[in-house]
Design a protein around this motif. Sequence first.
Motif, mmCIF file in Angstrom:
data_model
loop_
_atom_site.group_PDB
_atom_site.id
_atom_site.type_symbol
_atom_site.label_atom_id
_atom_site.label_comp_id
_atom_site.label_asym_id
_atom_site.label_seq_id
_atom_site.Cartn_x
_atom_site.Cartn_y
_atom_site.Cartn_z
ATOM 1 N N UNK A 1 -2.125 66.784 53.837
ATOM 2 C CA UNK A 1 -0.780 66.970 54.305
ATOM 3 C C UNK A 1 -0.031 68.617 55.312
ATOM 4 N N UNK A 2 -0.189 69.410 53.795
ATOM 5 C CA UNK A 2 -0.153 70.780 54.280
ATOM 6 C C UNK A 2 -0.658 71.296 55.365
ATOM 7 N N UNK A 3 -2.287 71.281 54.289
ATOM 8 C CA UNK A 3 -3.439 72.028 55.326
ATOM 9 C C UNK A 3 -4.332 71.181 57.009
ATOM 10 N N UNK A 4 -3.962 70.137 56.967
ATOM 11 C CA UNK A 4 -4.086 69.411 58.274
ATOM 12 C C UNK A 4 -3.572 68.705 58.463
ATOM 13 N N UNK A 5 -2.581 68.663 58.179
ATOM 14 C CA UNK A 5 -0.999 68.563 58.737
ATOM 15 C C UNK A 5 -0.790 66.492 59.285
ATOM 16 N N UNK A 6 -1.528 65.697 58.522
ATOM 17 C CA UNK A 6 -2.006 64.622 58.206
ATOM 18 C C UNK A 6 -2.027 63.693 57.202
ATOM 19 N N UNK A 7 -1.573 62.822 56.504
ATOM 20 C CA UNK A 7 -2.313 62.542 55.187
ATOM 21 C C UNK A 7 -3.774 60.911 55.778
ATOM 22 N N UNK A 8 -4.264 61.298 55.168
ATOM 23 C CA UNK A 8 -5.889 60.476 54.930
ATOM 24 C C UNK A 8 -5.894 58.820 53.968
ATOM 25 N N UNK A 9 -7.048 58.547 53.759
ATOM 26 C CA UNK A 9 -7.036 57.006 53.392
ATOM 27 C C UNK A 9 -6.294 57.596 51.681
ATOM 28 N N UNK A 10 -6.526 58.893 50.803
ATOM 29 C CA UNK A 10 -5.944 58.963 49.558
ATOM 30 C C UNK A 10 -4.582 58.782 49.900
ATOM 31 N N UNK A 11 -3.420 58.778 50.137
ATOM 32 C CA UNK A 11 -2.322 58.538 50.323
ATOM 33 C C UNK A 11 -2.097 57.066 50.231
ATOM 34 N N UNK A 12 -2.747 56.525 50.867
ATOM 35 C CA UNK A 12 -3.020 54.438 50.913
ATOM 36 C C UNK A 12 -3.663 54.282 50.200
ATOM 37 N N UNK A 13 -4.543 54.956 48.733
ATOM 38 C CA UNK A 13 -4.988 54.142 47.997
ATOM 39 C C UNK A 13 -3.416 54.148 46.989
ATOM 40 N N UNK A 14 -3.219 55.497 46.890
ATOM 41 C CA UNK A 14 -2.238 55.764 46.335
ATOM 42 C C UNK A 14 -1.040 55.897 45.929
ATOM 43 N N UNK A 15 -0.867 55.065 47.067
ATOM 44 C CA UNK A 15 0.308 53.533 47.677
ATOM 45 C C UNK A 15 -0.544 51.936 47.434
ATOM 46 N N UNK A 16 -0.914 51.697 47.509
ATOM 47 C CA UNK A 16 -1.313 50.619 46.944
ATOM 48 C C UNK A 16 -1.589 50.057 45.717
ATOM 49 N N UNK B 1 -1.161 61.308 39.628
ATOM 50 C CA UNK B 1 -0.897 62.544 40.062
ATOM 51 C C UNK B 1 -2.223 63.576 41.104
ATOM 52 N N UNK B 2 -3.632 63.207 40.863
ATOM 53 C CA UNK B 2 -4.305 63.775 41.888
ATOM 54 C C UNK B 2 -4.794 63.413 42.810
ATOM 55 N N UNK B 3 -4.223 61.993 42.978
ATOM 56 C CA UNK B 3 -4.625 61.653 44.566
ATOM 57 C C UNK B 3 -2.998 62.320 45.296
ATOM 58 N N UNK B 4 -1.895 62.183 44.898
ATOM 59 C CA UNK B 4 -0.863 62.887 44.928
ATOM 60 C C UNK B 4 -1.017 63.964 46.085
ATOM 61 N N UNK B 5 -1.543 65.067 44.755
ATOM 62 C CA UNK B 5 -2.237 66.360 44.940
ATOM 63 C C UNK B 5 -2.955 66.588 46.438
ATOM 64 N N UNK B 6 -3.307 65.159 46.282
ATOM 65 C CA UNK B 6 -4.867 65.748 47.134
ATOM 66 C C UNK B 6 -4.381 65.168 48.567
ATOM 67 N N UNK B 7 -3.340 64.337 48.301
ATOM 68 C CA UNK B 7 -2.233 63.798 50.218
ATOM 69 C C UNK B 7 -1.690 65.113 50.331
ATOM 70 N N UNK B 8 -0.896 66.137 49.087
ATOM 71 C CA UNK B 8 -0.247 67.094 49.395
ATOM 72 C C UNK B 8 -1.133 68.031 50.983
ATOM 73 N N UNK B 9 -1.639 68.237 50.138
ATOM 74 C CA UNK B 9 -3.064 69.611 50.390
ATOM 75 C C UNK B 9 -3.775 69.217 51.601
#
Length: 70
Positions: A38-53, A28-36
């Motif tokens: 995505x909506x502020x910067x326009x892209x996901x960072x490493x946190x989404x890759x870590x979440x998927x992994x 949940x924490x990594x998903x929230x960080x990724x969505x934040x």
Amino acid sequence: MKLLRKADEMERYQSDKSARNAFVFFTVALLAWSLTNFFTVGKTGWEFTILLGGNVVFFGSRVFYKRKMQ
């Protein structure tokens, strides 16, 4: 000196519940960080890759151990 011993049923149950709670929290924490991001910067960072992994490792190991038990 304390030697390692096998965990009893109650300790295994508590460890399983704790691991599940930690997994849900980190997911949940990594998903929230990724969505934040995505909506502020326009892209996901490493946190989404870590979440998927982490999810691939978790669910892949569940499938592996389930097949191993059969």
